[in-house]
Scaffold this motif. Structure first.
Motif, short mmCIF file in Angstrom:
data_model
loop_
_atom_site.label_atom_id
_atom_site.label_comp_id
_atom_site.label_asym_id
_atom_site.label_seq_id
_atom_site.Cartn_x
_atom_site.Cartn_y
_atom_site.Cartn_z
N ASP A 125 0.84 -1.20 0.00
CA ASP A 125 0.00 0.00 0.00
C ASP A 125 0.87 1.25 0.00
OD1 ASP A 125 -2.69 1.34 0.42
OD2 ASP A 125 -1.64 2.01 2.24
N LEU A 126 1.96 1.19 0.79
CA LEU A 126 2.90 2.31 0.81
C LEU A 126 3.56 2.48 -0.55
CD1 LEU A 126 4.44 4.46 2.50
CD2 LEU A 126 6.11 2.68 3.04
N GLY A 127 3.90 1.32 -1.21
CA GLY A 127 4.53 1.39 -2.52
C GLY A 127 3.60 1.99 -3.57
N MET A 128 2.32 1.63 -3.49
CA MET A 128 1.37 2.16 -4.46
C MET A 128 1.21 3.67 -4.29
SD MET A 128 0.49 -0.27 -6.43
CE MET A 128 -0.88 0.52 -7.26
N LYS A 129 1.36 4.16 -3.08
CA LYS A 129 1.16 5.58 -2.84
C LYS A 129 2.42 6.40 -3.10
CE LYS A 129 -2.43 4.87 0.67
NZ LYS A 129 -2.79 5.02 2.10
N ARG A 130 3.59 5.82 -2.82
CA ARG A 130 4.82 6.59 -2.92
C ARG A 130 5.72 6.14 -4.07
NH1 ARG A 130 6.65 6.93 3.49
NH2 ARG A 130 4.64 7.69 4.29
N LEU A 131 5.88 4.80 -4.24
CA LEU A 131 6.83 4.30 -5.23
C LEU A 131 6.23 4.26 -6.63
CD1 LEU A 131 9.57 3.03 -5.86
CD2 LEU A 131 8.61 0.79 -5.23
N GLN A 132 4.98 3.83 -6.73
CA GLN A 132 4.38 3.63 -8.06
C GLN A 132 4.31 4.91 -8.87
OE1 GLN A 132 3.72 0.50 -9.22
NE2 GLN A 132 3.62 1.63 -11.16
N PRO A 133 3.95 6.06 -8.30
CA PRO A 133 3.96 7.28 -9.13
C PRO A 133 5.32 7.56 -9.75
CG PRO A 133 2.73 7.66 -7.13
CD PRO A 133 3.39 6.32 -6.98
N ALA A 134 6.40 7.30 -9.00
CA ALA A 134 7.74 7.52 -9.55
C ALA A 134 8.05 6.52 -10.66
CB ALA A 134 8.77 7.41 -8.43
N LEU A 135 7.61 5.26 -10.47
CA LEU A 135 7.84 4.26 -11.51
C LEU A 135 7.04 4.57 -12.77
CD1 LEU A 135 7.79 0.99 -9.32
CD2 LEU A 135 9.78 2.20 -10.24
N ASP A 136 5.81 5.04 -12.59
CA ASP A 136 4.99 5.39 -13.76
C ASP A 136 5.61 6.54 -14.53
OD1 ASP A 136 3.20 3.41 -13.08
OD2 ASP A 136 1.79 4.78 -12.05
N ALA A 137 6.15 7.51 -13.81
CA ALA A 137 6.78 8.65 -14.48
C ALA A 137 8.02 8.20 -15.25
CB ALA A 137 7.15 9.71 -13.46
N ARG A 138 8.78 7.27 -14.63
CA ARG A 138 9.97 6.78 -15.33
C ARG A 138 9.59 5.97 -16.57
NH1 ARG A 138 14.00 2.67 -12.34
NH2 ARG A 138 12.29 1.24 -12.90
N ARG A 139 8.51 5.15 -16.48
CA ARG A 139 8.06 4.35 -17.63
C ARG A 139 7.64 5.27 -18.78
NH1 ARG A 139 6.06 -0.76 -18.69
NH2 ARG A 139 6.36 -1.39 -16.51
N ALA A 140 6.88 6.31 -18.44
CA ALA A 140 6.42 7.23 -19.50
C ALA A 140 7.61 7.91 -20.17
CB ALA A 140 5.47 8.26 -18.90
N SER A 141 8.61 8.27 -19.38
CA SER A 141 9.78 8.93 -19.94
C SER A 141 10.54 7.98 -20.86
CB SER A 141 10.69 9.42 -18.81
OG SER A 141 11.88 9.97 -19.32
N ASN A 142 10.67 6.70 -20.43
CA ASN A 142 11.39 5.72 -21.26
C ASN A 142 10.63 5.43 -22.56
OD1 ASN A 142 13.46 5.51 -19.42
ND2 ASN A 142 12.58 3.73 -18.36
N GLU A 143 9.30 5.35 -22.48
CA GLU A 143 8.51 5.09 -23.70
C GLU A 143 8.65 6.25 -24.68
OE1 GLU A 143 4.58 4.37 -22.32
OE2 GLU A 143 4.96 2.26 -21.77
N ALA A 144 8.62 7.46 -24.15
CA ALA A 144 8.78 8.62 -25.04
C ALA A 144 10.16 8.61 -25.68
CB ALA A 144 8.57 9.90 -24.26
N ASP A 145 11.16 8.18 -24.92
CA ASP A 145 12.52 8.13 -25.46
C ASP A 145 12.62 7.08 -26.58
OD1 ASP A 145 15.44 8.81 -25.24
OD2 ASP A 145 15.54 6.67 -24.71
N LEU A 146 11.93 5.92 -26.37
CA LEU A 146 11.95 4.87 -27.40
C LEU A 146 11.31 5.37 -28.70
CD1 LEU A 146 11.00 1.74 -25.24
CD2 LEU A 146 13.23 2.24 -26.25
N ILE A 147 10.19 6.03 -28.57
CA ILE A 147 9.49 6.52 -29.77
C ILE A 147 10.34 7.57 -30.46
CG2 ILE A 147 7.47 7.82 -30.54
CD1 ILE A 147 5.88 6.39 -28.35
N ASN A 148 10.97 8.43 -29.67
CA ASN A 148 11.81 9.46 -30.28
C ASN A 148 12.98 8.83 -31.04
OD1 ASN A 148 10.23 11.54 -29.32
ND2 ASN A 148 11.42 11.75 -27.41
N ARG A 149 13.38 7.65 -30.59
CA ARG A 149 14.49 6.98 -31.28
C ARG A 149 14.00 6.07 -32.41
NH1 ARG A 149 17.92 3.73 -27.48
NH2 ARG A 149 16.05 3.52 -26.19
N GLY A 150 12.69 6.10 -32.64
CA GLY A 150 12.13 5.33 -33.75
C GLY A 150 11.76 3.92 -33.41
#
Length: 318
Positions: A125-150
């Motif tokens: 529960d603590l992870g979902m509140k504190r850790l997961q938002p950071a992981l989601d932000a990192r995933r979105a950043s990595n996906e955008a980087d992949l698309i930018n690289r084609g």
């Protein structure tokens, strides 16, 4: 004249009564010296005698009136106003603490669950509140980087990158479960203790404030050793009597030792130029005189006076 009687020894009860009376009087005087009225900007402290009580000496049976005192503290007008407001606030806190205690009765009946399942559930529960938002932000950043690289979704490279991302998130949660157990337990205990701490704070805030008194300088009067003075006076009288008794014994012992001739020669009829020059310690008069047959001036007593003092010490001869 007779030798003085020995002095009567001090009566124990009278001596004790005199000593007790002195001690009681000294104690009362010391109490009065200590009752120092105090005047300060914040208020006053006043002592007053409000009565007496009887104390009976169990040895002599004598009664003594012991004063009783009352110390009265008054606050300044401002200080009293502050105290009234503070008292009201403390009363409110006390009422609030009383209402919270009813909640604690039910709350504390449920023990804290520190089992592995409960602890891991709290961590997740603590992870979902504190850790997961950071992981989601990192995933979105990595996906955008992949698309930018084609690298598009559905490609092998994209799938491989997603697998790495999922593995990283899984490792992050495993690390949380492994290292966060102690923190989770502490947070559970803290959450359980919070109502108790709140109630304790409320109760401490509702305590009655005690007035602060100043330690005054209290001189003391030493107690007089009355019994010692009485006994010392008696011993002095006894020593004087013993000296007088010894002098009397020496005088008559000498008279008895000299025999009838001296007694005979103490008669006034065989003396001339008689004059009184003093007195012996036992009270007999001391005379200077000359015998009618000569021999120079002598010092002694008169037989008729000795007879009045101790009849058996005088013998009629011729």
């Amino acid at each position: 004249m007779c030798a003085p009687d020995p002095p009567a020894p001090p009566d124990p009860k009278e001596t004790s009564a005199a000593s007790t009376a002195t001690n009681v009087g000294t104690a009362i005087a010391n109490a009065n010296l200590g009752n120092v009225n105090q005047v300060t900007p914040d208020g006053n402290l006043t002592y007053s005698q409000t009565g007496t009580y009887k104390w009976n000496d169990p040895y002599t049976g004598k009664s003594y009136d012991i004063p009783t005192y009352t110390a009265t503290q008054t606050l300044s007008q401002t200080g009293q106003a502050i105290k009234d407001q503070t008292d009201q606030a403390q009363l409110n806190l006390g009422k609030l603490a009383n209402s919270q205690s009813a909640f604690l009765n039910d709350f504390l009946s449920k023990p804290v669950d520190l089992s592995n399942d409960a602890t891991e559930a709290r961590l997740m529960d603590l992870g979902m509140k504190r850790l997961q938002p950071a992981l989601d932000a990192r995933r979105a950043s990595n996906e955008a980087d992949l698309i930018n690289r084609g690298i598009r979704p559905g490609s092998d490279a994209y799938a491989q990158a997603q697998n790495l991302e999922n593995q990283g998130e899984n490792d992050a949660y495993n690390q949380l479960l492994l290292s966060g157990r102690g923190q989770a337990v502490q947070e559970a205990l803290a959450q359980n203790s919070a109502p108790i701490n709140n109630l304790t704070a409320l109760l401490s805030g509702s305590q009655v404030s005690q007035p602060n008194f100043v330690n005054a300088n209290m001189p003391t009067i030493p107690t007089t050793d009355v019994a010692g003075l009485i006994n010392t006076n008696y011993n002095q009288k006894l020593q004087n009597w013993q000296q007088q008794a010894q002098s009397s014994s020496d005088l008559f012992g000498g008279l008895f030792g000299l025999g009838a001739n001296v007694i005979k020669y103490s008669d006034r009829r065989v003396k001339t130029n008689v004059r009184r020059v003093g007195e012996f310690a036992n009270g007999l008069a001391k005379y200077a005189f000359e015998y009618v047959w000569g021999g120079g001036e002598q010092i002694g007593v008169m037989a008729d006076e000795v007879r009045a003092f101790r009849p058996h010490a005088v013998i009629n001869v011729g």
